[in-house]
Design an enzyme around this catalytic site. Structure first.
Site, short mmCIF file in Angstrom:
data_model
loop_
_atom_site.label_atom_id
_atom_site.label_comp_id
_atom_site.label_asym_id
_atom_site.label_seq_id
_atom_site.Cartn_x
_atom_site.Cartn_y
_atom_site.Cartn_z
N HIS A 106 -3.25 -4.20 6.72
CA HIS A 106 -2.96 -4.95 8.20
C HIS A 106 -3.07 -4.04 9.17
CE1 HIS A 106 0.85 -4.64 6.52
NE2 HIS A 106 1.28 -4.42 7.53
N ASN A 162 -0.05 1.39 8.37
CA ASN A 162 0.61 1.76 7.29
C ASN A 162 0.17 1.41 6.16
OD1 ASN A 162 2.70 2.37 9.25
ND2 ASN A 162 3.64 0.34 9.14
N HIS A 180 -1.75 -3.03 12.94
CA HIS A 180 -0.84 -3.31 14.09
C HIS A 180 -1.45 -2.89 15.44
CE1 HIS A 180 3.16 -3.53 11.81
NE2 HIS A 180 2.33 -2.80 10.91
P1 AMP Z 1 4.13 -2.99 7.48
O1 AMP Z 1 5.53 -2.39 7.61
O2 AMP Z 1 3.02 -2.23 8.38
O3 AMP Z 1 4.02 -3.71 6.26
O4 AMP Z 1 4.70 -4.06 8.63
C1 AMP Z 1 4.59 -5.60 8.28
C2 AMP Z 1 4.75 -6.21 9.51
O5 AMP Z 1 4.61 -7.78 9.29
C3 AMP Z 1 6.15 -6.34 10.11
O6 AMP Z 1 5.69 -5.80 11.56
C4 AMP Z 1 6.50 -7.45 10.28
O7 AMP Z 1 7.41 -8.07 11.52
C5 AMP Z 1 5.38 -8.44 10.05
N1 AMP Z 1 5.51 -9.74 9.34
C6 AMP Z 1 6.21 -10.03 8.21
N2 AMP Z 1 6.07 -11.13 8.01
C7 AMP Z 1 5.42 -11.78 9.12
C8 AMP Z 1 5.08 -13.18 9.50
N3 AMP Z 1 5.23 -14.19 8.57
N4 AMP Z 1 4.37 -13.39 10.39
C9 AMP Z 1 4.06 -12.49 11.44
N5 AMP Z 1 4.32 -11.20 11.23
C10 AMP Z 1 5.17 -10.86 9.92
#
Ligand code: AMP
Ligand code: ZN
Length: 117
Positions: free
Chosen positions: A99, A86, A101
């Site tokens: 990042h 995203n 996924h």
């Molecule tokens: P996005 O919507 O692509 O920005 O996804 C952010 C992702 O980061 C989500 O799937 C969250 O569950 C994950 N996330 C947020 N904080 C953490 C954390 N401290 N450790 C691992 N994953 C995280």
């Protein structure tokens, strides 16, 4: 970026289930997995989106992503996988540190992706 949650994970200031590390990238378990084995791959250096990651890092990112994906398959967490990214808020990016996924998939798992409605 001192306030970035993913930079804090890289710095070891916040715990994470780290799965793999290379010179420039780190993979760790998503804290809210949409499927067992859901992993995030991030550059250790803070970049906002895909557009900010240097082209010269591309080969390492591909090699790294393939290694993580292969290990998910080897561990039987999935029989396939999605790579989802995203970029920017309208596309559903919540954490402003680039990042990928990596989401293991199985036949009939019923997963549907809607990152932003
Ligand atoms: P996005 O919507 O692509 O920005 O996804 C952010 C992702 O980061 C989500 O799937 C969250 O569950 C994950 N996330 C947020 N904080 C953490 C954390 N401290 N450790 C691992 N994953 C995280
Ligand atoms: Zn960051």
């Amino acid at each position: 970026m001192s306030e970035c949650i993913f930079c804090k994970i890289v710095a070891g200031e916040i715990p994470a289930g780290v799965i793999r590390v290379s010179d420039r990238f780190i993979a760790f378990a998503d804290v809210k997995p949409v499927a067992p084995g859901h992993v995030l791959i991030i550059p250790k250096q803070h970049f906002g989106t895909l557009l900010d990651i240097p082209d010269s890092w591309g080969a390492e990112l591909l090699t790294f992503t393939k290694a993580v994906a292969s290990s998910l398959l080897d561990k039987k967490l999935g029989d396939g996988f999605n790579v989802v990214m995203n970029n920017l808020e309208p596309a559903g990016q919540v954490v402003p540190h680039a990042h990928l996924h990596l989401i293991p998939r199985k036949d009939g798992d019923g997963l549907r992706f809607v990152t932003k409605v």
